[in-house]
Scaffold this active site. Structure first.
Site, PDB file in Angstrom:
ATOM      1  N   TRP A 173       0.859  -1.169   0.000  1.00 56.17           N
ATOM      2  CA  TRP A 173       0.000   0.000   0.000  1.00 56.17           C
ATOM      3  C   TRP A 173       0.900   1.224   0.000  1.00 56.17           C
ATOM      4  CZ3 TRP A 173       1.449  -2.027   4.647  1.00 56.17           C
ATOM      5  CH2 TRP A 173       1.583  -1.190   5.767  1.00 56.17           C
ATOM      6  N   ASP A 201       5.540  -4.691   3.420  1.00 54.42           N
ATOM      7  CA  ASP A 201       5.626  -5.587   4.573  1.00 54.42           C
ATOM      8  C   ASP A 201       6.851  -6.481   4.442  1.00 54.42           C
ATOM      9  OD1 ASP A 201       3.281  -4.622   5.643  1.00 54.42           O
ATOM     10  OD2 ASP A 201       2.027  -6.261   4.908  1.00 54.42           O
TER      11      ASP A 201
END
Lengths: 181, 396
Positions: free
Chosen positions: A109, A128
């Protein structure tokens, strides 16, 4: 485990497109585009240039007004304007570095954060790091321009560990992609 | 399992064979057979069963790293049991009350190995696993009820998937098998749409409706009605079954209602703040106001037509901040009729569907509080109740 292979997907798309498009038709379309170019409205671009983004304190979010550029182990670090999770900087990694044994997700994101030193906005990819248990250090949840799952690229709750060996969430990095204006 | 009587016989036999040195202890053995003067009788181990889902029960997810969904009786504040739910799972309750469905993802070697996505079916009274229905994929995200919804008759299960393509997996819960995947680009937050299929909110500000999801799965989009990036609608919508109406709240506090159907009709929004006598909240920085927010910011009691919204003071883009007050909105009258102050900020709210509703709220420390739905009075406080999303049977 089935992995997301961006190369393969792009290759497939390009091949499909190539299969449908002849060289002559491509040249013809390019020609039309070149001829029609002056007709394309330039106004929005000119307007965008004319309207410089307002970086006054009144125009900044609460996060941007108190953001700092010194310590990337604090939730107030400027690039963390939309981060959610454990900071990899506190887990043996760094601002764009996954801790040993974990693996960065190729997709993420994004956030648009303002650097308080120069007042400019930058596009930040919150990738991540995956494949180890949750680091649990320096937990932050900043929400500037963060939305819901129908706009997934702007949602910070999703586990973005796609295309990695393991989908276990470990921590989050904030990789600078480039200027946002 | 070894029975106690067999074990007792073994002890007595062993003592009888032990010789004179153990006479003192052996003399005790026959006494075990006699009636205990205090009425303490020998016991057998057994396993409890519980009632089918009750209107006054709350279902509270453990949280990010705590598996299981605990069931609490709102009236007594006591735990009834735990439904086995793994990390990042979603739960749906069979409207007939026979099953709990858990949509979940596990790996063959713990955090690695073969990924397995499934709907695990649990008997609602024994809480034992009945079967597993394999599905191709699902989204891995926490804190949402809208990623697994059922059709009103309980026949179909709709499971949201993000791989990272956006889609919905359709499961036939009667035949207990996966049916098909419906691609739904740019949309999420599944909304029940009885007799039609389901609907969803989309990033272009529209609502998409999927008709006959298990068959042709035709997708239509209504007109754009909200600003998905500038003033998003919380996915945590409410749904009124009797009125077949969905109720949405946006980050600034705009309230929309949508009459569901083949072409859902969305009303013009009104401001939650205005309904409480304040100026409407805005998206501009430095404008401090009451905003809706938290992880699960709204719950709805259909009997009274009241929406319970967690509110906090802050600026725009503070939509995950925990709530300091509950604003009770009479949706039809467009009026905030009560404001219930909270002792500490909470992240999730749910309300029972009873005429005298109970509220359950929890905070990040897993502390759960059961409140009177009228007065906000604290009726029960449960330590380590669970820090995750809260559901009720036949809930909003």
């Amino acid at each position: 485990m089935k992995k997301f292979d961006a190369d393969a997907v792009c290759e497939k798309l390009l091949r499909k497109q190539a299969g449908r498009t002849s060289r002559r038709s491509l040249i013809s379309r390019l020609g039309i585009a070149l001829v029609a170019a002056p007709v394309f409205p330039l106004l929005p671009v000119s307007r965008a240039e004319a309207a410089k983004p307002d970086r006054s304190p009144e125009a900044k979010t609460a996060f941007a007004r108190s953001a700092q550029t010194e310590d990337d182990t604090e939730c107030t670090y400027w690039r963390y304007c939309a981060i959610d999770g454990a900071l990899c900087s506190c887990c043996g990694g760094g601002i764009h570095t996954c801790p040993a044994g974990s693996e960065p997700s190729p997709v993420s994101w994004v956030g648009t954060c303002i650097n308080p030193d120069n007042g400019k906005a930058y596009l930040i990819a919150y990738r991540d790091c995956c494949g180890k248990p949750m680091c649990n250090q320096c937990l932050c949840d900043n929400t500037d321009r963060e939305t819901q799952l129908y706009t997934p690229q702007l949602n910070n709750d999703i586990i973005w560990c796609f295309g990695t060996q393991s989908m276990q969430y470990h921590c989050s990095t904030a990789v600078l992609v480039g200027g946002a204006e | 399992m070894k029975s106690y009587s067999g074990f007792r016989f073994g002890v007595v036999a062993a003592l009888a064979l032990s010789g004179p040195a153990l006479y003192g202890i052996a003399a005790f053995a026959p006494a075990a057979n006699a009636k205990d003067p205090n009425g303490l009788e020998p016991e057998e181990s057994d396993t409890a069963t519980i009632e089918a889902p009750q209107a006054g029960w709350f279902y509270v997810r453990g949280g990010w790293e705590v598996d299981g969904t605990a069931i609490y009786d709102g009236k007594s504040g006591k735990m009834k049991g735990i439904v086995a739910s793994s990390q990042l799972s979603d739960m749906a309750i069979d409207p007939a009350g026979k099953y709990y469905y858990i949509s979940e993802t596990i790996w063959s070697k713990g955090n690695r190995g073969t990924r397995q996505d499934m709907v695990s079916v649990y008997d609602s009274q024994t809480l034992k696993l009945v079967t597993e229905i394999p599905i191709p994929s699902r989204i891995l995200v926490d804190e949402r009820k809208q990623n697994f919804v059922l059709s009103a008759d309980g026949r179909w299960g709709f499971i949201y998937s993000f791989s990272p393509a956006q889609a919905v997996n359709v499961v036939d819960l009667a035949k207990r098998k996966f049916v098909k995947t419906v691609e739904l680009p740019g949309c999420a937050a599944l909304i029940p749409n009885p007799g039609v299929g389901f609907s969803a909110l989309c990033s272009d500000g529209t609502m998409a409706t999927v008709t006959d999801p298990a068959g042709k799965a035709a997708i239509t989009h209504g007109p754009a009605f909200f600003a998905a990036s500038d003033d998003p609608i919380f996915e945590n919508f409410a749904y009124d079954k009797a009125k077949n109406t969905a109720i949405f709240v946006s980050y600034t506090g705009l309230v929309y209602t949508a009459k569901m159907g083949a072409s859902p009709e969305v009303s013009a929004p009104f401001s939650l703040q205005e309904a409480a006598g304040y100026a409407p909240a805005v998206t501009k920085p430095l404008s401090v106001a009451w905003y809706p927010g938290s992880r699960q910011p709204a719950a709805y009691n259909a009997a009274s037509g009241e929406l319970f919204v967690l509110m906090h003071m802050g600026e725009y883009w503070s939509h995950k901040a925990f709530g300091d007050e509950i604003w009770v909105l009479d949706v039809a009258a467009r009026k905030v009729v009560r404001r219930l102050a909270l002792k500490e900020p909470v992240g999730h709210i749910e309300v029972t569907q009873q005429a005298e509703p109970l509220i359950f709220v929890n905070d990040e420390k897993s502390e759960g509080m059961i409140l009177d739905g009228r007065t906000g009075e604290e009726l029960h406080r449960i330590e380590t109740a669970g820090s995750g999303v809260i559901s009720v049977a036949s809930g909003s």
